[in-house]
Motif scaffolding. Structure first.
Motif, PDB file in Angstrom:
ATOM      1  N   ARG A   1     -42.406 -57.446 -66.625  1.00 56.88           N
ATOM      2  CA  ARG A   1     -41.773 -58.554 -65.936  1.00 56.88           C
ATOM      3  C   ARG A   1     -41.396 -59.704 -66.874  1.00 56.88           C
ATOM      4  O   ARG A   1     -40.325 -60.281 -66.759  1.00 56.88           O
ATOM      5  N   ILE A   2     -42.306 -60.057 -67.783  1.00 55.33           N
ATOM      6  CA  ILE A   2     -42.034 -61.204 -68.645  1.00 55.33           C
ATOM      7  C   ILE A   2     -42.313 -60.878 -70.104  1.00 55.33           C
ATOM      8  O   ILE A   2     -43.157 -60.028 -70.420  1.00 55.33           O
ATOM      9  N   GLU A   3     -41.617 -61.597 -70.979  1.00 55.87           N
ATOM     10  CA  GLU A   3     -41.752 -61.344 -72.413  1.00 55.87           C
ATOM     11  C   GLU A   3     -41.227 -62.544 -73.168  1.00 55.87           C
ATOM     12  O   GLU A   3     -40.359 -63.257 -72.666  1.00 55.87           O
ATOM     13  N   TRP A   4     -41.773 -62.786 -74.365  1.00 54.98           N
ATOM     14  CA  TRP A   4     -41.205 -63.876 -75.151  1.00 54.98           C
ATOM     15  C   TRP A   4     -41.278 -63.681 -76.654  1.00 54.98           C
ATOM     16  O   TRP A   4     -42.110 -62.947 -77.155  1.00 54.98           O
ATOM     17  N   TRP A   5     -40.357 -64.352 -77.319  1.00 60.14           N
ATOM     18  CA  TRP A   5     -40.305 -64.494 -78.777  1.00 60.14           C
ATOM     19  C   TRP A   5     -40.491 -65.997 -78.996  1.00 60.14           C
ATOM     20  O   TRP A   5     -39.639 -66.793 -78.571  1.00 60.14           O
TER      21      TRP A   5
ATOM     22  N   GLN B   1     -31.947 -58.842 -65.652  1.00 58.20           N
ATOM     23  CA  GLN B   1     -32.699 -59.477 -66.734  1.00 58.20           C
ATOM     24  C   GLN B   1     -32.140 -60.880 -66.978  1.00 58.20           C
ATOM     25  O   GLN B   1     -30.982 -61.049 -67.358  1.00 58.20           O
ATOM     26  N   LEU B   2     -32.993 -61.892 -66.747  1.00 57.63           N
ATOM     27  CA  LEU B   2     -32.592 -63.280 -67.012  1.00 57.63           C
ATOM     28  C   LEU B   2     -33.260 -63.764 -68.289  1.00 57.63           C
ATOM     29  O   LEU B   2     -34.390 -63.387 -68.584  1.00 57.63           O
ATOM     30  N   TRP B   3     -32.569 -64.635 -69.002  1.00 60.71           N
ATOM     31  CA  TRP B   3     -33.084 -65.137 -70.276  1.00 60.71           C
ATOM     32  C   TRP B   3     -33.061 -66.654 -70.267  1.00 60.71           C
ATOM     33  O   TRP B   3     -32.154 -67.282 -69.733  1.00 60.71           O
ATOM     34  N   LEU B   4     -34.098 -67.222 -70.905  1.00 56.15           N
ATOM     35  CA  LEU B   4     -34.251 -68.673 -70.919  1.00 56.15           C
ATOM     36  C   LEU B   4     -34.624 -69.079 -72.334  1.00 56.15           C
ATOM     37  O   LEU B   4     -35.533 -68.497 -72.921  1.00 56.15           O
ATOM     38  N   GLY B   5     -33.933 -70.062 -72.886  1.00 56.21           N
ATOM     39  CA  GLY B   5     -34.242 -70.530 -74.237  1.00 56.21           C
ATOM     40  C   GLY B   5     -34.716 -71.968 -74.222  1.00 56.21           C
ATOM     41  O   GLY B   5     -34.182 -72.799 -73.487  1.00 56.21           O
TER      42      GLY B   5
ATOM     43  N   ARG C   1     -37.806 -63.766 -71.615  1.00 58.26           N
ATOM     44  CA  ARG C   1     -37.096 -62.788 -70.785  1.00 58.26           C
ATOM     45  C   ARG C   1     -37.844 -62.691 -69.462  1.00 58.26           C
ATOM     46  O   ARG C   1     -39.074 -62.640 -69.446  1.00 58.26           O
ATOM     47  N   SER C   2     -37.128 -62.701 -68.372  1.00 60.83           N
ATOM     48  CA  SER C   2     -37.758 -62.551 -67.069  1.00 60.83           C
ATOM     49  C   SER C   2     -36.969 -61.531 -66.270  1.00 60.83           C
ATOM     50  O   SER C   2     -35.769 -61.680 -66.084  1.00 60.83           O
ATOM     51  N   ALA C   3     -37.648 -60.482 -65.841  1.00 55.22           N
ATOM     52  CA  ALA C   3     -36.951 -59.404 -65.141  1.00 55.22           C
ATOM     53  C   ALA C   3     -37.100 -59.582 -63.635  1.00 55.22           C
ATOM     54  O   ALA C   3     -38.192 -59.820 -63.142  1.00 55.22           O
ATOM     55  N   LEU C   4     -35.978 -59.495 -62.913  1.00 55.14           N
ATOM     56  CA  LEU C   4     -36.035 -59.514 -61.448  1.00 55.14           C
ATOM     57  C   LEU C   4     -36.413 -58.132 -60.930  1.00 55.14           C
ATOM     58  O   LEU C   4     -36.897 -57.988 -59.825  1.00 55.14           O
ATOM     59  N   ALA C   5     -36.151 -57.110 -61.757  1.00 54.60           N
ATOM     60  CA  ALA C   5     -36.499 -55.742 -61.407  1.00 54.60           C
ATOM     61  C   ALA C   5     -36.736 -55.007 -62.722  1.00 54.60           C
ATOM     62  O   ALA C   5     -36.179 -55.381 -63.748  1.00 54.60           O
ATOM     63  N   PRO C   6     -37.574 -53.958 -62.713  1.00 52.47           N
ATOM     64  CA  PRO C   6     -37.934 -53.296 -63.975  1.00 52.47           C
ATOM     65  C   PRO C   6     -36.837 -52.365 -64.477  1.00 52.47           C
ATOM     66  O   PRO C   6     -37.039 -51.165 -64.573  1.00 52.47           O
ATOM     67  N   GLN C   7     -35.695 -52.897 -64.782  1.00 54.25           N
ATOM     68  CA  GLN C   7     -34.637 -52.053 -65.332  1.00 54.25           C
ATOM     69  C   GLN C   7     -33.680 -52.898 -66.159  1.00 54.25           C
ATOM     70  O   GLN C   7     -33.535 -54.100 -65.914  1.00 54.25           O
ATOM     71  N   ALA C   8     -33.055 -52.258 -67.137  1.00 50.66           N
ATOM     72  CA  ALA C   8     -32.018 -52.929 -67.927  1.00 50.66           C
ATOM     73  C   ALA C   8     -30.706 -52.762 -67.170  1.00 50.66           C
ATOM     74  O   ALA C   8     -30.708 -52.569 -65.962  1.00 50.66           O
ATOM     75  N   GLY C   9     -29.596 -52.838 -67.843  1.00 53.14           N
ATOM     76  CA  GLY C   9     -28.337 -52.639 -67.141  1.00 53.14           C
ATOM     77  C   GLY C   9     -27.273 -53.538 -67.710  1.00 53.14           C
ATOM     78  O   GLY C   9     -27.541 -54.357 -68.590  1.00 53.14           O
TER      79      GLY C   9
END
Lengths: 349, 796
Positions: free
Chosen positions: A57-61, A98-102, A83-91
């Protein structure tokens, strides 16, 4: 690193997504629907694991750096990609989940510059790839082979361009990179590169400033790393003048107690993980900031290594005015060990 | 003791239910009026916000393809990656609705549906299926489209918003966007736009189309009138409380003589009044709710604004709304009761009960009141010429109002004395003298009537003036049926070639920023055409201003430049080296900078490098839609570059019409309240007046005649009050439009007069007074002769 803040940031994205809206903060500890869950005894595969893990669901650098200008002035910088996933898939495309926040910041002894970006991954505006490694959102990027990396970010009133050179190995926290976050077993995958030498330029409104220093890069991913009763987080990454380093965090609980964890890193990169209770941090002074009032001077102890130090903020008003506000800034270390580092505090109202 | 005292005090209300009713009704109506005006305000605000959204959509700089075509999505991504904070927008038509696709993650706050950034569920908005926001009508064409409709009344009519990805799917335009909105704040460094995206051109934000200031002015004025309506109610309450105190003096005297401490008595009376205020306040807020629900067609939007309806659509009364209503009711009662309580506190322990004490004291009070009135009106006169700030403006308003109200009894008394002096018949002299004698008892009700009428005159004048100004402004600015923006000279030529045979005329809109008298000014080169001659209205103008402009000798300037640069009609100004005479000054509401108009030929000579890319198209009735289709399908102009002014104007008119319905209803209500106050005063006075009427009856005036005289008296007093109210109301309107508005916004709203409205209003007031007097008159006419006879037997 600062799991709580990062989790809160990701929580906001999840809230935006409406997925955990009804669950609130406690929702983080709940079952992750369809998302993978970190398991003990991990095996990492590089460079693949430097890239994203969309099943989680979530991940960061997350990179922080302590730097010095030509006149000896201390500076701090932060570069973060969530990185924050609304669902467990890429695309691909606008609707890819997949939403990204900086977040980027530069801290001087008198000022604190912050900015934030948010984007969708499916159209290429933000993302990360393992080989050749690159993580980016808009014009911000972290690129290289992890032996050397270049990093850039800009905001309305600041920017930076720095080069990083690894001078030690990767560090795996907890049990070989499986980092437990609560007594009830919530965990994440967590490794760091704390041995980066930094060389680059800060662009501030008064002009460019050449800086050198050291940087600490954290990688972490999970799907449910906090338990329901955890309210906030105080995270320390300290680099001592003798070359040793220490990562320690306290997860504060609603009952007033806390869950602690620490990693001791020798100058050669050998690690010792300390379980709950070995590491202690107690506030000595608080400061009113642009946001909440937070402790900005701490007594930090790791008796097993003879550590009993005072950690004080270089700029007490390092408040991050991002969509989830928190405090993050460079610190000075004095006492049994001298050095510098970064402090992050979340969950203060 | 306390309990006994309370029951003694309350027994007064039991014996005088009508007085209790007056008190509660007056307070409740005052609160309801206040709530009702707030409702109009909220309604107008929501509607204007939507209108402003429609008018000022181009408030940000935009990047568009130089050839007018779609922008590849990849260009958007490379701009973002080059440090450009831009947000993509795609537009297209679904049925008659303009569908706008936006990216909520990068959109600047000012674009998109009103509340998307706030409460909306962005997760659902971003989902694959997606959501589309709009009014019910705008969403009708989406019935057959795979997307979830979300009805939002605050979205501008004819427009629907959705996520850009969803819009691309619905419009069948994957990978394309139409324009990129440039955020106001950009990073410290960026890649060069010319290298990054050479095909794009930057279209600057369109200035001067912001109607926000105009609407702010409207709200300020309406709020002032909300307070005024409340003041009317307070006068009524004051009257009722004063009467009640007067009549309860014997009770108070008895209670105190029995040993009731004054302090406790005051507390009891205060508590009694506050309890009544609470009850009346609750009724008033509820009535405000009913007014809002009954009068406003856009109930959903309004109640949402006023009462905080939740997302699911069930109504909730917003706590702050209740609080403000209750505070107004309690505060109003406290103000109204303060004087009476003060008198009670100072009353000697054994002061005789004086049934006519009020009238007697009124004689003394009249002098104080007269002095106060003259002082306040004097202050108002000084402020009228010197007020230069918002606070001074409101002080002017306040002193004018209170001074006018306080002066009323004095004026009436003098007029009546004059009438008495001119009257020669015995009955006539008695009539004038008796009317004058009755004045103190009626003065509070008459003051309420005065304020009600003044408020009505003021509201009508203000709202109608505002409407005329706003519509005139729209007519002036949006006189053409369609407004079109082209991307380049080639498209301009295509437009002219293809459209000329389809339309009456193509009016180019071109401007240049130049200083006039050291003030930054946007100078427009305008084609000589009836569109301008017929629609533009001037604040001041020489004879034939358009002829002089067309001859290249004159210039027209806006009010802002006129005021700021201290220019006058006929002055000669220098425009880029050419001397031009100011031939006219026009209202330019809501525009922060100077603006001027010169002839097209002169403009072309002075600024040959500027080529127009905006055009107004005058199109015959019924040809608008076909021309629009030609523009989009054949000339290739994106739908977003075409503005249909008819839609905007109709929408604005609709807003006004709704506002009118409500203000008219409020006017009627205020008058009804004032009429009610007269009725109550007359009823109260009726019993006291028997001793004065009995001698007239005894010398041969029939009861029927006396009844008619009562009605005539009420009409006379109402008519005299109306005569005072008209100038007061006009002064009020003038104060708001020309003093407060200038202080707040730097420009005056022109004031228009509406004599028929005032005449109708005066008639209503007379009818209200006559109806109010009718029942007391009938009762008088039916007074048993025995009662009249008793006056002579019961020595008082």
């Amino acid at each position: 690193m600062s799991v709580n803040n990062r989790i809160m940031v990701c929580l906001v994205v999840c809230l935006i997504a409406g997925q955990t809206a009804a669950q609130g903060f406690a929702g983080l500890g709940m079952d992750a629907e369809g998302f993978a869950i970190p398991q003990p005894d991990p095996t990492f595969d590089f460079p693949t694991d430097h890239g994203p893990h969309p099943d989680y669901r979530i991940e960061w650098w997350y990179l922080t750096a302590n730097m010095t200008g030509p006149d000896g002035t201390d500076y701090g910088l932060q570069w973060t990609l969530f990185r924050s996933a609304l669902a467990p898939q890429a695309g691909e495309g606008w609707s890819a989940p997949q939403l990204w926040l900086g977040h980027a910041a530069v801290t001087t002894p008198t000022d604190h510059y912050v900015t934030e970006r948010i984007a969708r991954g499916g159209i290429g505006q933000a993302g990360a790839v393992p080989d050749p490694f690159s993580a980016w959102i808009d014009d911000w990027a972290l690129t290289g082979d992890w032996q050397t990396l270049s990093m850039t970010a800009t905001g309305p009133d600041f920017g930076y361009d720095v080069d990083l050179t690894a001078q030690g190995p990767l560090i795996f926290h907890g049990d070989g990179g499986y980092s437990v976050k609560s007594a009830s077993g919530q965990a994440s995958y967590y490794y760091s590169q704390p041995f980066f030498a930094l060389d680059g330029t800060l662009s501030l409104q008064d002009g460019d400033i050449p800086v050198t220093g050291q940087a600490w890069l954290d990688r972490e991913w999970s799907s449910q790393p906090l338990s329901a009763d955890q309210t906030g987080w105080d995270w320390f990454s300290l680099s001592f003048d003798d070359g040793s380093k220490m990562m320690g965090f306290l997860l504060r609980q609603t009952d007033g107690a806390s869950y602690s964890s620490a990693t001791w890193i020798t100058p050669e990169g050998q690690t010792t993980a300390y379980p709950n209770g070995a590491f202690a941090a107690d506030p000595l002074e608080t400061s009113a900031t642009s946001g909440a009032t937070v402790p900005t001077t701490w007594r930090v102890q790791l008796p097993d290594r003879g550590v009993d130090v005072t950690v004080s903020a270089i700029n007490t008003d390092a408040w991050m005015t991002t969509s989830v506000p928190y405090w993050e800034g460079p610190v000075r270390v004095t006492g049994s060990h001298a050095g510098r580092g970064y402090l992050e505090m979340t969950g203060y109202e | 003791m306390t309990r006994t005292a309370l029951s003694a005090l309350l027994s007064h209300w039991r014996r005088n239910p009508i007085q209790l009713f007056t008190l509660l009704a007056g307070l409740a109506l005052a609160t309801a009026l206040w709530s009702g005006v707030q409702a109009v305000n909220a309604e107008a605000r929501a509607s204007y916000d939507a209108a402003a959204n429609t008018v000022s959509e181009a408030a940000f700089d935009q990047l568009v393809m130089a050839d007018g075509g779609p922008i590849p999505q990849a260009t958007y991504v490379s701009l973002r990656r080059g440090g450009w904070l831009v947000s993509p927008v795609i537009e297209g038509s679904v049925g008659d609705t303009r569908l706008v696709g936006i990216d909520p993650l990068t959109a600047s706050g000012g674009i998109g549906p009103v509340d998307l950034q706030g409460r909306a569920d962005i997760g659902a908005f971003l989902s694959t299926r997606g959501q589309v926001f709009g009014t019910e009508e705008a969403l009708a064409p989406f019935a057959q489209v795979a997307v979830d409709p979300v009805i939002r009344p605050e979205v501008a009519p004819g427009v629907a918003y959705t996520d850009i990805g969803v819009a691309q799917r619905i419009l069948g335009r994957a990978g394309e966007v139409d324009l990129l909105v440039v955020a106001l704040v950009q990073p410290i460094r960026q890649a060069d736009l010319a290298i990054l995206a050479p095909d794009l051109i930057r279209r600057p934000a369109q200035a001067g189309s912001d109607v926000a200031q105009l609407t702010d002015s409207f709200h300020l004025n309406l709020t002032a009138f909300g307070l005024l309506s409340f003041a009317v109610g307070i006068f009524i309450v004051n009257g009722a409380i004063g009467l009640a105190f007067e009549q309860r003096r014997p009770v108070v005297r008895t209670l105190r003589a029995l040993g009731m401490p004054l302090g406790r008595l005051m507390i009891l009376i205060g508590a009694e009044l506050m309890a009544m205020a609470l009850v009346a306040g609750i009724i008033g807020v509820a009535m405000g709710y009913v007014i809002a629900a009954a009068l406003l067609p856009g109930v959903a939007a309004t109640l949402n604004g006023l009462y905080g309806a939740d997302v699911a659509g069930t109504l909730q009364l917003r706590p702050s709304w209740w609080l403000s209503g209750m505070a107004i009711a309690l505060g109003g009662t406290a103000i109204a009761a303060a004087g009476a309580l003060w008198q009670l506190a100072r009353m000697p322990l054994l002061a005789a009960a004086q049934p006519r004490a009020m009238a007697m004291a009124a004689g003394r009070r009249a002098q104080v009141q007269g002095g106060l009135a003259i002082g306040l009106l004097g202050l108002a006169a000084i402020l009228a010429f010197n007020a230069d700030g918002l606070i001074a403006g409101f002080a002017f308003l306040g002193s004018l109002l209170v001074g006018g109200a306080l002066a009323l009894p004095l004026i009436l008394s003098n007029v009546l004395a004059f009438g008495a002096a001119r009257s020669h018949s015995v009955l006539g002299q008695w009539f004038w003298a008796d009317t004058r004698q009755q004045l103190p008892g009626l003065s509070l009700a008459l003051m309420a009537l005065l304020l009600a009428m003044a408020a009505n005159v003021g509201v009508s004048t203000m709202v109608s003036s505002f409407r005329l100004t706003f519509v005139g402004f729209l007519d002036q600015r949006l006189a053409s049926e369609l407004y079109v923006t082209t991307n380049d000279a080639i498209q301009t030529q295509q437009l002219i070639d293809r459209i000329t045979p389809e339309v009456d005329v193509i009016l180019p809109i071109q401007s240049s920023q130049v200083p006039i008298g050291d003030y930054p000014t946007e100078v427009f080169g305008s084609r000589d055409h009836a569109t301008y001659r017929d629609n533009w209205t001037f604040v001041q103008a020489l004879a034939d201003p358009w002829d002089q402009v067309a001859a290249g000798e004159a210039i027209l300037i806006n009010e802002q430049l006129f005021r700021r640069a201290g220019l006058a009609l006929g002055d000669v100004v220098d425009v880029s080296g050419t001397s031009l005479t100011i031939a006219g000054i026009y209202g330019d509401y809501g525009n922060p900078i100077g603006q001027a108009v010169i002839s097209e030929d002169l403009f072309a000579g002075l600024y040959p490098q500027i080529r127009p890319n905006r055009f107004g198209l005058r199109i015959p009735q019924g040809r608008v839609d076909p021309v629009r289709r030609i523009l989009t399908d054949e000339v290739g102009i994106p739908a977003g570059n075409i503005i249909n002014q008819a839609g905007i104007k109709a929408f604005s008119m609709d807003v006004f019409d709704r506002t009118f319905v409500v203000t008219t209803a409020l006017n009627v209500l205020t008058l009804a309240v004032a009429g009610f106050a007269i009725l109550m005063s007359l009823l109260t006075l009726a019993t006291m007046r028997i001793p004065q009427l009995a001698p007239a009856w005894a010398v041969g005036v029939t009861r029927r005649q006396l009844g008619w005289l009562e009605v005539a008296r009420a009409i006379l007093l109402a008519a005299l009050t109306a005569v005072v109210a008209l100038p007061l109301g006009l002064l009020l309107a003038w104060a708001l439009l020309a003093v407060v508005n200038v202080a707040a916004f730097g420009w005056a709203l022109p004031m228009h007069l509406f004599p028929t409205d005032y005449a109708r209003l005066g008639l209503f007031a007379l009818v209200a007074a006559a109806i109010a007097a009718l029942w007391p008159a009938i009762r008088l006419a039916r007074t048993p002769p025995a009662d009249l006879l008793k006056v002579f037997s019961n020595e008082r």
